[in-house]
Enzyme design. Structure first.
Site, PDB file in Angstrom:
ATOM      1  N   ASN A   9      15.716 -90.079 -64.669  1.00 30.02           N
ATOM      2  CA  ASN A   9      16.141 -90.306 -63.294  1.00 30.02           C
ATOM      3  C   ASN A   9      17.184 -89.241 -62.957  1.00 30.02           C
ATOM      4  OD1 ASN A   9      17.123 -91.201 -60.869  1.00 30.02           O
ATOM      5  ND2 ASN A   9      17.975 -93.123 -61.648  1.00 30.02           N
ATOM      6  N   LYS A  11      18.558 -88.643 -60.213  1.00 28.98           N
ATOM      7  CA  LYS A  11      19.506 -89.069 -59.175  1.00 28.98           C
ATOM      8  C   LYS A  11      19.676 -87.942 -58.129  1.00 28.98           C
ATOM      9  CE  LYS A  11      21.434 -92.191 -62.539  1.00 28.98           C
ATOM     10  NZ  LYS A  11      22.565 -92.954 -63.057  1.00 28.98           N
ATOM     11  N   HIS A  94      17.405 -99.764 -58.496  1.00 23.55           N
ATOM     12  CA  HIS A  94      18.453 -99.159 -59.322  1.00 23.55           C
ATOM     13  C   HIS A  94      19.823 -99.695 -58.890  1.00 23.55           C
ATOM     14  CE1 HIS A  94      21.065 -96.271 -61.243  1.00 23.55           C
ATOM     15  NE2 HIS A  94      20.058 -96.016 -62.055  1.00 23.55           N
ATOM     16  N   GLU A  96      22.548 -98.312 -58.456  1.00 28.37           N
ATOM     17  CA  GLU A  96      23.243 -97.499 -57.448  1.00 28.37           C
ATOM     18  C   GLU A  96      22.699 -97.806 -56.057  1.00 28.37           C
ATOM     19  OE1 GLU A  96      22.563 -93.797 -59.502  1.00 28.37           O
ATOM     20  OE2 GLU A  96      23.854 -94.540 -61.106  1.00 28.37           O
ATOM     21  N   GLU A 166      19.262-102.111 -67.119  1.00 26.51           N
ATOM     22  CA  GLU A 166      20.341-101.128 -67.080  1.00 26.51           C
ATOM     23  C   GLU A 166      21.661-101.840 -66.791  1.00 26.51           C
ATOM     24  OE1 GLU A 166      18.767 -96.915 -66.143  1.00 26.51           O
ATOM     25  OE2 GLU A 166      19.098 -97.913 -64.239  1.00 26.51           O
ATOM     26  N   SER A 212      23.501 -94.530 -70.591  1.00 21.29           N
ATOM     27  CA  SER A 212      24.082 -93.624 -71.586  1.00 21.29           C
ATOM     28  C   SER A 212      23.205 -93.450 -72.830  1.00 21.29           C
ATOM     29  CB  SER A 212      25.489 -94.081 -71.971  1.00 21.29           C
ATOM     30  OG  SER A 212      26.338 -94.052 -70.834  1.00 21.29           O
TER      31      SER A 212
HETATM   32  P1  13P Z   1      22.956 -92.444 -67.609  1.00 21.50           P
HETATM   33  O1  13P Z   1      21.907 -92.127 -68.649  1.00 21.50           O
HETATM   34  O2  13P Z   1      23.576 -91.224 -67.017  1.00 21.50           O
HETATM   35  O3  13P Z   1      23.953 -93.455 -68.095  1.00 21.50           O
HETATM   36  O4  13P Z   1      22.177 -93.142 -66.372  1.00 21.50           O
HETATM   37  C1  13P Z   1      21.328 -94.185 -66.614  1.00 21.50           C
HETATM   38  C2  13P Z   1      20.598 -94.489 -65.358  1.00 21.50           C
HETATM   39  O5  13P Z   1      21.167 -94.931 -64.383  1.00 21.50           O
HETATM   40  C3  13P Z   1      19.152 -94.186 -65.299  1.00 21.50           C
HETATM   41  O6  13P Z   1      18.561 -94.733 -64.173  1.00 21.50           O
END
Ligand code: 13P
Length: 249
Positions: A9, A11, A94, A96, A166, A212
């Site tokens: 992802n 982002k 997600h 976010e 997540e 992470s």
């Molecule tokens: P990170 O791997 O940067 O923690 O992000 C995870 C994530 O939100 C994948 O959608």
């Protein structure tokens, strides 16, 4: 046998030139394996990415979409628009999107329906916040997120649903859930799927972990029996790291 999936992802990262560079790097790392590999660039770069990766086993997927087919929704993108450029998998829910764009379970249920109606695959994300985990409330939170957005579906719909656990406290923080915490939650998710839809569905849905995941912890997390892959943020922006994770199965 459940599919093993590693999805990046991206982002809101990478302009067109950066997207082309990262894809060129990914092509060099790509090799035949049983793990399905996906990347989710931003909307503006999906078409370019799709064209670039036509002959590679790296699927280009979207980070979001709107639930309506079309109409007066300024700034939004529909499932059929994604399908028209060759994108047939979408990430929905997600954390976010939930936190910064007020996406609720009800809205996500509509988005899931719209994606499935276009024969798209959905990577449905959910996960508890730190306060929930501290209050040992994580299972209730996750159960509600899944029930509210998905449990109106019939069993067949789960052929096109991938789940991604997540925990919000592990995203972009460098703090990974322990392999045991991940396994416990994934087993719990499979249990609630079994109660509602039966063992066949519960055993066939791939459940990814995100938060992470890095080359140095992927192997241990992926070794857990109910972990079928990863949704990777930061580490997916580096081709070598991303494929080190994808090859960790
Ligand atoms: P990170 O791997 O940067 O923690 O992000 C995870 C994530 O939100 C994948 O959608």
């Amino acid at each position: 046998m459940r599919k093993h999936i590693v999805a990046g992802n991206w982002k809101m990262n990478n302009d067109l030139a950066q997207t082309e560079r990262l894809i060129a790097d990914l092509k060099k790392q790509s090799k035949t394996s049983d793990t399905e590999v996906m990347i989710a660039p931003t909307f503006t770069n999906l078409w370019q990415a799709f064209q670039n990766l036509r002959d590679y086993k790296i699927e280009v997927i979207a980070q979001n979409m709107h639930y309506a087919e079309n109409g007066a929704f300024t700034g939004e993108i529909s499932a059929s628009m994604l399908k028209s450029i060759g994108v047939s998998t979408v990430i929905l829910g997600h954390s976010e999107r939930r936190a910064y764009f007020n996406e609720t379970d009800d809205l996500l249920a509509k988005k899931v329906d719209a994606a499935l109606a276009e024969n798209m695959r959905v990577i449905f994300c959910f996960g508890e916040e730190l306060a929930d985990r501290k209050a040992e409330n994580q299972e209730t939170v996750v159960e509600n997120q899944i029930k509210n957005a998905l449990f109106h579906l019939d069993a067949d719909a789960f052929n096109n649903i991938l789940l991604a656990y997540e925990p919000v406290w592990a995203i972009g923080t460098g703090e990974t859930a322990s392999p045991e915490q991940v396994q416990d939650m994934h087993a719990f998710i499979r249990q609630i799927l079994e109660t509602k839809y039966g063992k066949n569905v519960a055993d066939s849905v791939s459940i990814l972990y995100g938060g992470s995941v890095k080359p140095n912890n992927a192997k241990e997390i992926f070794s857990k029996p109910d972990v079928d892959g990863g949704l990777i943020g930061g580490a997916s922006l580096n081709a070598e790291d991303f494929f080190a994770i994808a090859n960790a199965f």
